[in-house]
Design an enzyme around this catalytic site. Structure first.
Site, short mmCIF file in Angstrom:
data_model
loop_
_atom_site.label_atom_id
_atom_site.label_comp_id
_atom_site.label_asym_id
_atom_site.label_seq_id
_atom_site.Cartn_x
_atom_site.Cartn_y
_atom_site.Cartn_z
N VAL A 1 0.82 -1.22 0.00
CA VAL A 1 0.00 0.00 0.00
C VAL A 1 0.85 1.27 0.00
CG1 VAL A 1 -2.00 -1.09 1.11
CG2 VAL A 1 -0.31 0.10 2.52
N ASN B 1 -6.43 -0.84 7.25
CA ASN B 1 -5.80 -1.46 8.43
C ASN B 1 -4.30 -1.67 8.30
OD1 ASN B 1 -5.77 -3.51 10.85
ND2 ASN B 1 -5.04 -4.68 9.08
N TYR C 1 6.12 6.28 14.60
CA TYR C 1 4.85 5.54 14.58
C TYR C 1 3.75 6.39 15.20
CZ TYR C 1 1.43 1.84 15.60
OH TYR C 1 0.28 1.07 15.68
N THR D 1 -1.35 -9.29 18.81
CA THR D 1 -1.29 -9.72 17.40
C THR D 1 0.17 -10.03 17.07
OG1 THR D 1 -0.80 -7.51 16.58
CG2 THR D 1 -3.14 -8.08 16.81
P1 NAI Z 1 0.07 -7.31 12.05
O1 NAI Z 1 1.51 -7.09 11.81
O2 NAI Z 1 -0.36 -8.54 12.77
O3 NAI Z 1 -0.73 -7.24 10.66
C1 NAI Z 1 -0.48 -6.19 9.75
C2 NAI Z 1 -0.70 -6.71 8.34
O4 NAI Z 1 -0.43 -5.61 7.44
C3 NAI Z 1 0.26 -7.84 7.95
O5 NAI Z 1 -0.44 -8.91 7.32
C4 NAI Z 1 1.25 -7.18 6.99
O6 NAI Z 1 1.76 -8.07 6.00
C5 NAI Z 1 0.36 -6.10 6.37
N1 NAI Z 1 1.17 -5.02 5.82
C6 NAI Z 1 2.27 -4.42 6.37
N2 NAI Z 1 2.77 -3.53 5.53
C7 NAI Z 1 2.00 -3.55 4.41
C8 NAI Z 1 2.05 -2.87 3.18
N3 NAI Z 1 3.01 -1.97 2.91
N4 NAI Z 1 1.10 -3.13 2.26
C9 NAI Z 1 0.13 -4.05 2.50
N5 NAI Z 1 0.04 -4.74 3.65
C10 NAI Z 1 0.97 -4.50 4.59
O7 NAI Z 1 -0.45 -6.00 12.81
P2 NAI Z 1 -1.76 -5.67 13.65
O8 NAI Z 1 -1.36 -5.61 15.06
O9 NAI Z 1 -2.88 -6.54 13.25
O10 NAI Z 1 -2.00 -4.17 13.19
C11 NAI Z 1 -3.02 -3.78 12.28
C12 NAI Z 1 -3.21 -2.29 12.37
O11 NAI Z 1 -3.62 -1.95 13.69
C13 NAI Z 1 -1.95 -1.48 12.08
O12 NAI Z 1 -2.30 -0.31 11.37
C14 NAI Z 1 -1.46 -1.11 13.47
O13 NAI Z 1 -0.66 0.04 13.48
C15 NAI Z 1 -2.78 -0.92 14.19
N6 NAI Z 1 -2.68 -1.02 15.64
C16 NAI Z 1 -2.26 -2.20 16.23
C17 NAI Z 1 -2.16 -2.27 17.60
C18 NAI Z 1 -1.70 -3.50 18.30
O14 NAI Z 1 -1.46 -3.42 19.53
N7 NAI Z 1 -1.58 -4.64 17.64
C19 NAI Z 1 -2.49 -1.12 18.46
C20 NAI Z 1 -2.94 0.04 17.73
C21 NAI Z 1 -3.03 0.07 16.37
#
Ligand code: NAI
Length: 256
Positions: free
Chosen positions: A65, A91, A157, A192
């Site tokens: 993305v 996301n 971040y 996660t």
């Molecule tokens: P995760 O690392 O488990 O999943 C993120 C997914 O996004 C992965 O499948 C990855 O391959 C994909 N991704 C990464 N870069 C990408 C790119 N350039 N293009 C397309 N896909 C890409 O992370 P999680 O924890 O599920 O996070 C999801 C969202 O939630 C993120 O935006 C994160 O910043 C946000 N978030 C997560 C928190 C947490 O504690 N896990 C807390 C607050 C926000």
């Protein structure tokens, strides 16, 4: 008559759908009958995810993305296959580690901003025309409590998630006349793969998990499914008078 909570037949795009919160959201939407376009950097994992979901006709699109031309190509394919978009869950995000702000170089800075802000913005932009043509839609952005307080990753971040909150508010106002609602969720620590990796790199991960849990008044980290529930609420007709908000899902962390 109650509000229709079902996503039956709704055309939904979820970015970062191969893991964590995106995966839990895709599963919950598929359970409710949505037709999904799943975008992720990790094409292999994405294919497995698409094949494992309820229903058929889901699209799995390997996309970085951070690349605006790749977003354009993906959304054209979605347009051809679905003839419209009802919901976008923005996301995809990264939170790479750094010892401190002095350890962050330009490559690190650009990558975090390119994925978390630029990618999110251009996915939202690509969804505007197909949503407007349908008379409206909903966009849910993944922000974070890190965009509200100085905690949870790196300064960059945190800045990226602050930008997501600001974009959410601006787009909500700009797109309201088109019937497009734009909201964000602000999770605290959610267990996660992203957080597992961050904590797994620390010298004593078990202790770090205890400390993380203790920061949240509810005494634990959240689950991806708990965030998915909030995303589905904001994406559904149940939240029909909600736009421009950031729904905090943090077990009380920021209330302390
Ligand atoms: P995760 O690392 O488990 O999943 C993120 C997914 O996004 C992965 O499948 C990855 O391959 C994909 N991704 C990464 N870069 C990408 C790119 N350039 N293009 C397309 N896909 C890409 O992370 P999680 O924890 O599920 O996070 C999801 C969202 O939630 C993120 O935006 C994160 O910043 C946000 N978030 C997560 C928190 C947490 O504690 N896990 C807390 C607050 C926000």
């Amino acid at each position: 008559m109650g509000v229709d909570r079902s996503f039956a037949g709704r055309r939904v795009v979820v970015t970062g759908a191969a893991s964590g919160i995106g995966l839990a959201t895709a599963r919950a939407l598929a359970e409710q009958g949505a037709r999904l376009a799943l975008l992720d950097l990790d094409g292999d994992r994405l294919s497995h995810v698409a094949a494992s979901l309820n229903g058929d006709g889901h699209l799995a699109l390997p996309v970085d993305v951070a690349k605006v031309t790749a977003i354009g190509t993906a959304f054209r394919r979605i347009g051809d296959a679905f003839d419209g978009i009802d919901v976008l869950v923005n996301n995809a995000g990264i939170n790479p580690p750094a010892e401190s702000s002095t350890a962050i170089d330009e490559t690190f800075y650009d990558r975090v901003m390119d994925v978390n802000v630029k990618g999110l913005f251009f996915c939202a932009q690509a969804a505007i025309a197909p949503m407007t043509a349908n008379g409206g839609g909903t966009i849910v952005n993944l922000a974070s409590v890190s965009g509200m307080i100085g905690w949870g990753g790196t300064s960059v971040y945190s800045a990226s998630k602050g930008a997501v909150i600001a974009l959410t508010k601006f787009l909500a106002v700009e797109l309201a006349p088109h019937g497009i609602r734009v909201n964000a969720v602000c999770p605290g620590s959610i267990r996660t793969p992203m957080v597992e990796q961050v904590i797994g790199r620390l010298p004593d991960p078990a202790r770090a998990w205890q400390e993380t849990a203790a920061l949240h008044p509810l005494g634990r980290a959240g689950t991806a499914e708990e965030v998915a529930d909030a995303i589905l609420y904001l994406a559904s007709a149940q939240s029909s008078f909600v736009t421009g908000t950031c729904l905090v899902i943090d077990g009380g962390l920021t209330a302390k």
